[in-house]
Design a protein around this motif. Structure first.
Motif, PDB file in Angstrom:
ATOM      1  N   GLY A  21       0.767  -1.256   0.133  1.00  0.00           N
ATOM      2  CA  GLY A  21       0.130  -0.211  -0.266  1.00  0.00           C
ATOM      3  C   GLY A  21       0.475   1.310   0.133  1.00  0.00           C
ATOM      4  N   PHE A  22       0.012   2.760   0.058  1.00  0.00           N
ATOM      5  CA  PHE A  22       0.878   3.562   0.434  1.00  0.00           C
ATOM      6  C   PHE A  22       0.044   4.742   1.948  1.00  0.00           C
ATOM      7  CE2 PHE A  22      -2.472   4.166  -1.935  1.00  0.00           C
ATOM      8  CZ  PHE A  22      -3.060   5.578  -2.003  1.00  0.00           C
ATOM      9  N   VAL A  28       2.163  14.191  -2.221  1.00  0.00           N
ATOM     10  CA  VAL A  28       3.256  13.290  -2.231  1.00  0.00           C
ATOM     11  C   VAL A  28       2.442  12.448  -1.640  1.00  0.00           C
ATOM     12  CG1 VAL A  28       5.691  12.752  -0.304  1.00  0.00           C
ATOM     13  CG2 VAL A  28       4.617  15.283  -1.215  1.00  0.00           C
ATOM     14  N   THR A  29       3.346  10.712  -2.659  1.00  0.00           N
ATOM     15  CA  THR A  29       3.359   9.193  -1.995  1.00  0.00           C
ATOM     16  C   THR A  29       4.652   8.755  -1.530  1.00  0.00           C
ATOM     17  OG1 THR A  29       1.444   9.801  -3.642  1.00  0.00           O
ATOM     18  CG2 THR A  29       2.096   7.278  -2.860  1.00  0.00           C
ATOM     19  N   ALA A  68      11.326   5.459   0.401  1.00  0.00           N
ATOM     20  CA  ALA A  68      11.824   6.039  -0.410  1.00  0.00           C
ATOM     21  C   ALA A  68      10.724   6.917  -1.077  1.00  0.00           C
ATOM     22  CB  ALA A  68      11.960   5.700  -1.479  1.00  0.00           C
ATOM     23  N   VAL A  69      10.409   8.275  -0.838  1.00  0.00           N
ATOM     24  CA  VAL A  69       9.750   9.444  -1.391  1.00  0.00           C
ATOM     25  C   VAL A  69       9.848   9.648  -3.035  1.00  0.00           C
ATOM     26  CG1 VAL A  69       8.159  11.475  -1.979  1.00  0.00           C
ATOM     27  CG2 VAL A  69       9.342  11.282   0.482  1.00  0.00           C
ATOM     28  N   GLU A  70       8.118   8.727  -3.627  1.00  0.00           N
ATOM     29  CA  GLU A  70       8.265   8.610  -5.044  1.00  0.00           C
ATOM     30  C   GLU A  70       8.911   9.974  -5.466  1.00  0.00           C
ATOM     31  OE1 GLU A  70       4.300   7.700  -7.542  1.00  0.00           O
ATOM     32  OE2 GLU A  70       4.241   6.036  -5.933  1.00  0.00           O
ATOM     33  N   LYS A  71       9.594   9.714  -7.093  1.00  0.00           N
ATOM     34  CA  LYS A  71       9.898  11.232  -7.517  1.00  0.00           C
ATOM     35  C   LYS A  71      11.074  11.763  -6.382  1.00  0.00           C
ATOM     36  CE  LYS A  71       6.026  11.857 -10.552  1.00  0.00           C
ATOM     37  NZ  LYS A  71       4.663  12.393 -10.837  1.00  0.00           N
ATOM     38  N   GLY A  72      11.848  11.642  -5.446  1.00  0.00           N
ATOM     39  CA  GLY A  72      12.440  12.162  -4.824  1.00  0.00           C
ATOM     40  C   GLY A  72      12.163  13.144  -3.600  1.00  0.00           C
ATOM     41  N   LEU A  73      12.831  13.880  -2.431  1.00  0.00           N
ATOM     42  CA  LEU A  73      12.651  14.572  -1.627  1.00  0.00           C
ATOM     43  C   LEU A  73      12.430  16.117  -2.740  1.00  0.00           C
ATOM     44  CD1 LEU A  73      14.454  14.062   1.072  1.00  0.00           C
ATOM     45  CD2 LEU A  73      12.394  13.693   0.965  1.00  0.00           C
ATOM     46  N   GLY A  74      12.779  16.413  -3.589  1.00  0.00           N
ATOM     47  CA  GLY A  74      11.872  17.474  -4.485  1.00  0.00           C
ATOM     48  C   GLY A  74      10.735  18.199  -5.158  1.00  0.00           C
ATOM     49  N   VAL A  75       9.461  16.930  -4.821  1.00  0.00           N
ATOM     50  CA  VAL A  75       8.097  17.587  -4.718  1.00  0.00           C
ATOM     51  C   VAL A  75       7.830  17.608  -3.824  1.00  0.00           C
ATOM     52  CG1 VAL A  75       8.134  15.082  -6.514  1.00  0.00           C
ATOM     53  CG2 VAL A  75       7.939  14.481  -4.274  1.00  0.00           C
ATOM     54  N   ILE A  76       8.248  17.603  -2.636  1.00  0.00           N
ATOM     55  CA  ILE A  76       8.162  18.577  -1.462  1.00  0.00           C
ATOM     56  C   ILE A  76       8.281  20.128  -1.554  1.00  0.00           C
ATOM     57  CG2 ILE A  76       7.483  18.393   1.369  1.00  0.00           C
ATOM     58  CD1 ILE A  76       8.744  15.725   0.914  1.00  0.00           C
TER      59      ILE A  76
END
Length: 90
Positions: A21-22, A28-29, A68-76
């Motif tokens: 799950g998630f 942010v996912t 891991a944050v999908e697409k990296g922490l840059g999405v925050i």
């Protein structure tokens, strides 16, 4: 159970892996690819509120591996951090 104040125990484990799950906070996912454990105890109402106890005997109340944050922490982005429901600015 050695603490007589505790009336109920709780324990929860996510399955992890591809079916883990998630969780999502704003845009942010984070996939729950590894198991997360939540455990402890609680009692009936104490002064109008539930009293919650951490896990005992050296066990962690919340055991969470790095995920891991999908697409990296840059999405925050600052914009996402200002969204309703975001806990606080990083």
């Amino acid at each position: 159970m050695t603490n007589t104040e505790i009336e109920y125990c709780y324990a929860g484990v996510t399955s992890g892996g591809s079916g883990g799950g998630f969780f999502q906070l704003g845009g942010v996912t984070v996939k729950l690819s590894k198991p997360i454990i939540l455990q402890g105890g609680f009692n009936g109402k104490w002064r109008g509120k539930w009293k919650i106890f951490p896990a005992a005997n050296g066990y962690q109340t919340l055991e969470s591996p790095e995920l891991a944050v999908e697409k990296g922490l840059g999405v925050i982005t600052p914009q996402i951090q200002n969204e309703e429901g975001w806990p606080e600015k990083l």
